[in-house]
Design a protein around this motif. Structure first.
Motif, PDB file in Angstrom:
ATOM      1  N   TRP A 280       2.668   7.343   5.825  1.00 32.32           N
ATOM      2  CA  TRP A 280       2.058   7.130   4.525  1.00 32.32           C
ATOM      3  C   TRP A 280       0.621   6.631   4.570  1.00 32.32           C
ATOM      4  CZ3 TRP A 280       4.908   9.404   1.070  1.00 32.32           C
ATOM      5  CH2 TRP A 280       6.291   9.507   1.283  1.00 32.32           C
ATOM      6  N   TRP A 281       0.245   5.915   5.642  1.00 32.80           N
ATOM      7  CA  TRP A 281      -1.082   5.306   5.669  1.00 32.80           C
ATOM      8  C   TRP A 281      -2.212   6.342   5.633  1.00 32.80           C
ATOM      9  CZ3 TRP A 281      -0.581  -0.076   5.733  1.00 32.80           C
ATOM     10  CH2 TRP A 281      -1.784  -0.766   5.564  1.00 32.80           C
ATOM     11  N   PRO A 282      -2.077   7.482   6.311  1.00 39.47           N
ATOM     12  CA  PRO A 282      -3.170   8.470   6.225  1.00 39.47           C
ATOM     13  C   PRO A 282      -3.497   8.886   4.800  1.00 39.47           C
ATOM     14  CG  PRO A 282      -1.707   9.024   8.029  1.00 39.47           C
ATOM     15  CD  PRO A 282      -1.039   7.916   7.265  1.00 39.47           C
ATOM     16  N   LEU A 283      -2.490   8.961   3.941  1.00 40.55           N
ATOM     17  CA  LEU A 283      -2.733   9.374   2.555  1.00 40.55           C
ATOM     18  C   LEU A 283      -3.643   8.371   1.856  1.00 40.55           C
ATOM     19  CD1 LEU A 283      -2.230  11.235   0.173  1.00 40.55           C
ATOM     20  CD2 LEU A 283      -0.091  10.010  -0.272  1.00 40.55           C
ATOM     21  N   GLY A 284      -3.380   7.073   2.066  1.00 39.15           N
ATOM     22  CA  GLY A 284      -4.238   6.053   1.473  1.00 39.15           C
ATOM     23  C   GLY A 284      -5.624   6.054   2.081  1.00 39.15           C
ATOM     24  N   ALA A 285      -5.684   6.150   3.411  1.00 40.81           N
ATOM     25  CA  ALA A 285      -6.973   6.131   4.104  1.00 40.81           C
ATOM     26  C   ALA A 285      -7.838   7.317   3.691  1.00 40.81           C
ATOM     27  CB  ALA A 285      -6.749   6.145   5.617  1.00 40.81           C
ATOM     28  N   GLU A 286      -7.207   8.470   3.529  1.00 39.30           N
ATOM     29  CA  GLU A 286      -7.951   9.691   3.272  1.00 39.30           C
ATOM     30  C   GLU A 286      -8.228   9.929   1.790  1.00 39.30           C
ATOM     31  OE1 GLU A 286      -5.424  12.227   5.554  1.00 39.30           O
ATOM     32  OE2 GLU A 286      -6.244  11.466   7.448  1.00 39.30           O
ATOM     33  N   SER A 287      -7.915   8.924   0.979  1.00 35.88           N
ATOM     34  CA  SER A 287      -8.273   8.991  -0.440  1.00 35.88           C
ATOM     35  C   SER A 287      -9.657   8.396  -0.686  1.00 35.88           C
ATOM     36  CB  SER A 287      -7.229   8.232  -1.279  1.00 35.88           C
ATOM     37  OG  SER A 287      -7.278   6.833  -0.999  1.00 35.88           O
TER      38      SER A 287
ATOM     39  N   ALA B 178     -16.931   0.471   1.254  1.00 36.07           N
ATOM     40  CA  ALA B 178     -16.899  -0.273   2.510  1.00 36.07           C
ATOM     41  C   ALA B 178     -15.550  -0.950   2.717  1.00 36.07           C
ATOM     42  CB  ALA B 178     -18.019  -1.309   2.515  1.00 36.07           C
ATOM     43  N   THR B 179     -15.024  -1.521   1.647  1.00 37.60           N
ATOM     44  CA  THR B 179     -13.720  -2.190   1.738  1.00 37.60           C
ATOM     45  C   THR B 179     -12.610  -1.184   1.988  1.00 37.60           C
ATOM     46  OG1 THR B 179     -14.490  -3.912   0.213  1.00 37.60           O
ATOM     47  CG2 THR B 179     -12.104  -3.702   0.526  1.00 37.60           C
ATOM     48  N   HIS B 180     -12.700  -0.041   1.315  1.00 35.45           N
ATOM     49  CA  HIS B 180     -11.685   1.002   1.491  1.00 35.45           C
ATOM     50  C   HIS B 180     -11.660   1.499   2.929  1.00 35.45           C
ATOM     51  CE1 HIS B 180      -9.484   4.773   1.038  1.00 35.45           C
ATOM     52  NE2 HIS B 180      -9.137   4.394  -0.189  1.00 35.45           N
ATOM     53  N   LEU B 181     -12.825   1.596   3.567  1.00 39.56           N
ATOM     54  CA  LEU B 181     -12.873   2.036   4.962  1.00 39.56           C
ATOM     55  C   LEU B 181     -12.124   1.073   5.868  1.00 39.56           C
ATOM     56  CD1 LEU B 181     -16.586   3.225   5.217  1.00 39.56           C
ATOM     57  CD2 LEU B 181     -14.548   4.658   5.472  1.00 39.56           C
ATOM     58  N   LEU B 182     -12.220  -0.218   5.587  1.00 38.76           N
ATOM     59  CA  LEU B 182     -11.527  -1.214   6.409  1.00 38.76           C
ATOM     60  C   LEU B 182     -10.019  -1.166   6.178  1.00 38.76           C
ATOM     61  CD1 LEU B 182     -13.904  -4.302   6.068  1.00 38.76           C
ATOM     62  CD2 LEU B 182     -13.688  -2.733   8.018  1.00 38.76           C
ATOM     63  N   ILE B 183      -9.640  -1.127   4.894  1.00 40.11           N
ATOM     64  CA  ILE B 183      -8.214  -1.107   4.563  1.00 40.11           C
ATOM     65  C   ILE B 183      -7.567   0.223   4.946  1.00 40.11           C
ATOM     66  CG2 ILE B 183      -6.548  -1.217   2.649  1.00 40.11           C
ATOM     67  CD1 ILE B 183      -8.511  -3.044   1.191  1.00 40.11           C
ATOM     68  N   GLY B 184      -8.353   1.294   4.820  1.00 43.44           N
ATOM     69  CA  GLY B 184      -7.824   2.626   5.080  1.00 43.44           C
ATOM     70  C   GLY B 184      -7.941   3.054   6.522  1.00 43.44           C
ATOM     71  N   TYR B 185      -9.093   3.578   6.912  1.00 43.52           N
ATOM     72  CA  TYR B 185      -9.244   4.172   8.233  1.00 43.52           C
ATOM     73  C   TYR B 185      -9.201   3.145   9.365  1.00 43.52           C
ATOM     74  CZ  TYR B 185     -10.257   8.878   6.550  1.00 43.52           C
ATOM     75  OH  TYR B 185     -10.156  10.131   5.992  1.00 43.52           O
ATOM     76  N   ALA B 186      -9.852   1.998   9.189  1.00 39.76           N
ATOM     77  CA  ALA B 186      -9.837   0.999  10.264  1.00 39.76           C
ATOM     78  C   ALA B 186      -8.409   0.510  10.504  1.00 39.76           C
ATOM     79  CB  ALA B 186     -10.757  -0.166   9.923  1.00 39.76           C
TER      80      ALA B 186
END
Length: 209
Positions: free
Chosen positions: A155-162, A184-192
């Motif tokens: 499930w995490w890729p879906l959030g990261a890739e939004s 910037a925050t989304h990049l940390l919570i998502g892809y990082a």
């Protein structure tokens, strides 16, 4: 007469069979975490819509580590059959690799060669930035539906890739400053965070020791 029945060994050459090591997934995870953190730091520090030539260079070039890490992530997804084992499912990953490659070329050229920035051909190449992000989102949906990755990795890729669907509307509604902080925050919570997850729990992708 004794009949011995020996089960056929599991095939490892079938399309979609995991053909990547746990170590390789871990390396990709740490690379993704590092690249996304660098990219996030640039968004926290600078306005991505700045017209300052030096800021443009930094914003573009510091995005490249994240783009390269995303390419590595798509390779992991392809080699683990994350989106499924059909030709279409695997083809969408190969298409995404092309989109990401062209978007990365744009970042390098736009950032490193100021003389190209007003050229029409480079503006056309810029289209692959949003297309690559849209492609990543579609892949995130497909991974969730296919269910080949397990647990949070499903499930995490879906959030990261939004990212593009969260950041761009935030910029449009609340302005560039708020939008870039959201991005910037989304990049940390998502892809990082996805990178850390893959580094710590690579078996969720079906990777083998």
């Amino acid at each position: 007469m004794t009949v011995h029945i020996t089960p056929a060994p599991a095939r490892t050459d079938e399309p979609g069979a995991a053909s990547i090591s746990v170590r390789a997934v871990r390396r990709t995870g740490w690379a993704l975490a590092a690249g996304a953190t660098i990219w996030s730091g640039i968004y926290f520090a600078f306005d991505p819509q700045s017209t300052d030539p030096d800021v443009i260079t930094m914003v573009d070039l510091f995005a490249v580590p994240a783009q390269l890490a995303l390419l590595a992530l798509v390779v992991v997804q392809l080699r683990t059959g994350a989106t499924g084992v059909t030709k279409f499912a695997r083809g969408m990953l190969r298409t995404e690799m092309v989109l990401l490659t062209l978007a990365t070329v744009w970042s390098v050229l736009h950032g490193a060669v100021p003389a190209f920035r007003d050229d029409q051909w480079l503006a056309i190449l810029d289209v692959f930035w949003p297309l690559s992000m849209l492609g990543m989102f579609v892949i995130g949906v497909k991974i969730a539906v296919a269910g080949r990755w397990k647990g949070l990795a499903r499930w995490w890729p879906l959030g990261a890739e939004s990212w593009v669907f969260i950041t761009l509307p935030a910029m449009g509604i609340f302005g560039v400053t708020v939008g870039r902080l959201v991005g910037a925050t989304h990049l940390l919570i998502g892809y990082a965070a996805l990178g850390v997850l893959l580094a710590l729990r690579p078996h969720l992708t079906g990777a083998r020791d």
